[in-house]
Design an enzyme around this catalytic site. Structure first.
Site, PDB file in Angstrom:
ATOM      1  N   ASP A 150       0.664 -66.574  32.101  1.00 49.08           N
ATOM      2  CA  ASP A 150       1.150 -67.789  31.445  1.00 49.08           C
ATOM      3  C   ASP A 150       1.511 -68.852  32.473  1.00 49.08           C
ATOM      4  O   ASP A 150       1.149 -70.033  32.324  1.00 49.08           O
ATOM      5  CB  ASP A 150       2.367 -67.473  30.577  1.00 49.08           C
ATOM      6  CG  ASP A 150       2.037 -66.586  29.393  1.00 49.08           C
ATOM      7  OD1 ASP A 150       1.533 -65.468  29.614  1.00 49.08           O
ATOM      8  OD2 ASP A 150       2.280 -66.998  28.249  1.00 49.08           O
TER       9      ASP A 150
ATOM     10  N   HIS B 102       5.163 -56.594  25.664  1.00 47.50           N
ATOM     11  CA  HIS B 102       3.758 -56.206  25.731  1.00 47.50           C
ATOM     12  C   HIS B 102       3.623 -54.691  25.759  1.00 47.50           C
ATOM     13  O   HIS B 102       2.549 -54.167  26.049  1.00 47.50           O
ATOM     14  CB  HIS B 102       3.084 -56.795  26.972  1.00 47.50           C
ATOM     15  CG  HIS B 102       3.084 -58.284  27.014  1.00 47.50           C
ATOM     16  ND1 HIS B 102       4.041 -59.002  27.688  1.00 47.50           N
ATOM     17  CD2 HIS B 102       2.253 -59.196  26.444  1.00 47.50           C
ATOM     18  CE1 HIS B 102       3.798 -60.293  27.547  1.00 47.50           C
ATOM     19  NE2 HIS B 102       2.718 -60.450  26.786  1.00 47.50           N
TER      20      HIS B 102
END
Length: 573
Positions: free
Chosen positions: A111, A218
């Site tokens: 990101d 995640h």
């Protein structure tokens, strides 16, 4: 259900569904992003966020007025690409007269890299861009890459959305975003891994009764495992102990956000939120807002996260402002539970005749016998109901009997009267009122010694008539009526020439009736919804009727009742 779609279509189809559900959200397919098409007219700076899918409703839930201008979704647990982010950022900047764009970025390497590259592209087009990095995950406080960005992202986006709608400039928004991120910390635990999109199996294995403490969104494994599953209140206390060591708790209080990781029910989240509120207030921490829901997930992981944000002046007001977004967050919390008193006058609903008469005999033998029977049968009744219904019958029936023992002790009333009052007024589902009718009918006579067989026969008849009238079941429908009706018949026709065997004969009839339900197709009750899954198993309500009649027989005809089947043979046919 997403398993039925090719992996590259999952995120696109989800975005299409969101845009169809909320007309104020527009969809660009190539490159993929979502855009809020009805921004507040005062907004001068666009807010853009995004990241890998699988964390919904993160980001997309706050897309719209009072929230974000654009959301960029990547594949599951995968950052979107820089070109995709740049296109969404340009679209948001050009939607109206804008003075710049603020990117809200979770602290993950992918990101950070892709949003930074996109920011360079947008700046090259002459549009001012700033970034806010959210790094709140306390479990990774000492990681080389810094703390992960998790639950606090929702708080940052909500406060920035409210301030952006007031016309605040880019520098002011970036400053607030950095302050909120710095004042926020989160930690998460899980009891079951998420389902891996790759092979449709659990992503990792946890031993039974163990918790992964500090799990990532995640599915990154935690550094600590809590074995032997400590109680949830102890887990919450441990989480808050750690969070409060890093979150400022000044006079303006905190926002406490409790999020499901995807596989935790609202019922469980509400319990956790009550524990969080109780724990914080006991420490003298003011809870301005208590948000419990599904905010930041890891697909279908069974777990939850707690996020605390220490509030500064003006932040509480921003949090309380409404949004026009798919996700609606609660405003200020109550300081205490509003406790309501029941009505002061309740009309009588049960025939209490015989209570005084039964009290002189003690009136507890039947209740005590049924209590012992219920305790032994609890697990089997639960298993039967899990196979044929929703699994709550064991708790409802056996818990009701236990509660009746407590009521009889506290109120000094006869045992069957306590059963009637408890099941009628406090036991839920269908078992509460139906068994309440049975015990209400039995109350005037079940605790009399010696047994008044005509009165008991009449009581069973009254109960049967009332239950069939209210519940609608008839013999052959595979319900408790299939045990109650033959018991009532047997008690009514027992010849006087066989004194002392009437209740035992009725218990035999109830047991036989319960056993016969295993060959019936359910036409009433929850088992009627489960198709062939209930075939071959007795109805748990009918089994409970057999247990009630067996307990009556053992109390009033102890010598003869020894011929009745043992408890396992009554339950398992």
């Amino acid at each position: 259900m997403s398993h039925f779609l090719p992996e590259d279509e999952v995120v696109l189809r989800a975005c299409q569904g969101l845009a169809l559900t909320y007309p104020g959200i527009g969809l660009c397919v190539e490159p993929l992003y979502l855009l809020a098409t009805r921004p507040a007219p005062q907004r001068r700076v666009a807010l853009v966020a995004g990241g890998g899918a699988g964390h919904e409703p993160l980001h997309t839930g706050l897309l719209g007025r009072g929230g974000l201008d654009a959301v960029v979704p990547g594949a599951v647990f995968t950052s979107p690409g820089s070109a995709q982010i740049a296109a969404a950022t340009l679209a948001a900047a050009l939607l109206g007269p804008r003075d710049g764009v603020l990117l809200i970025v979770k602290n993950y390497t992918g990101d950070r890299i892709n949003f930074a590259l996109a920011a360079d592209q947008v700046r090259a087009a002459g549009i001012p861009v700033a970034e806010v990095v959210v790094d709140d995950d306390l479990a990774t406080d000492e990681a080389a890459a810094g703390r992960r960005g998790t639950g606090a992202t929702v708080v940052v986006e909500k406060l920035l959305g409210a301030l952006a709608d007031q016309g605040t400039d880019l520098d002011g928004l970036a400053e607030l975003g950095g302050q909120v991120a710095a004042a926020s910390r989160s930690i998460a635990v899980c009891a079951r891994a998420h389902t891996s999109p790759a092979d449709r199996t659990p992503a990792f294995h946890l031993e039974p009764r163990s918790l992964d403490y500090g799990i990532g969104i995640h599915g990154e494994r935690a550094a600590h495992i809590l074995a032997d599953h400590p109680s949830v209140d102890l887990v919450v206390t441990r989480m808050l102990d750690e969070l409060l060591g890093h979150v400022p708790t000044g006079p303006y209080g905190v926002i406490a956000a409790i999020s499901s990781l995807g596989g935790t029910s609202d019922l469980e989240l509400r319990i956790i939120s009550a524990l969080v509120h109780q724990d914080l207030t006991s420490r003298g921490v003011h809870v301005h807002a208590l948000a419990a829901g599904t905010y930041v997930t890891a697909l279908d992981m069974a777990g939850f996260s707690i996020t605390l944000t220490g509030l500064a002046p003006g932040w509480a007001g921003l949090w309380d402002l409404p949004t026009d977004t798919p996700l609606r967050l609660p405003g200020s919390a109550a300081s205490t539970t509003t406790t309501l008193a029941p009505p002061t006058h309740v009309p009588p609903t049960a025939d209490r005749s015989g209570t005084a008469a039964t009290a002189q005999y003690g009136g507890r033998a039947f209740l005590d016998e049924l209590h012992q029977v219920a305790a032994l049968a609890h697990a089997d009744l639960t298993a039967l109901d899990q196979a044929t219904g929703d699994g709550d019958f064991g708790d409802n029936f056996c818990g009701g009997v236990t509660a009746a023992v407590w009521l009889a002790d506290r109120a000094k009333i006869a045992g069957t009267t306590a059963l009637a009052d408890t099941f009628r007024d406090h036991v839920g589902g269908s078992s509460g009122p139906l068994f309440g009718m049975l015990f209400t009918a039995l109350a005037p006579s079940a605790d009399h010694f010696p047994a008044d067989i005509p009165a008991l026969a009449a009581a069973l008849r009254r109960a049967l008539s009332r239950i069939t009238a209210i519940g609608g079941a008839r013999p052959g429908d595979c319900t408790l009526v299939d045990a109650l009706a033959p018991a009532a018949d047997a008690l009514a026709v027992t010849p006087p020439a066989e004194p002392g065997r009437a209740l035992t004969a009725a218990a035999h009839a109830a047991i036989d009736g319960a056993h016969r339900t295993a060959a019936l197709t359910a036409r009433r009750g929850r088992a009627s919804y489960t198709g062939h899954h209930s075939e071959g198993l007795p109805d748990p309500g009918a089994v409970a009727i057999a247990l009630v009649l067996t307990a009556l027989a053992h109390v009033h005809e102890p010598r003869i009742a020894k011929e009745l089947p043992a408890l396992p043979d009554i339950i398992r046919c």
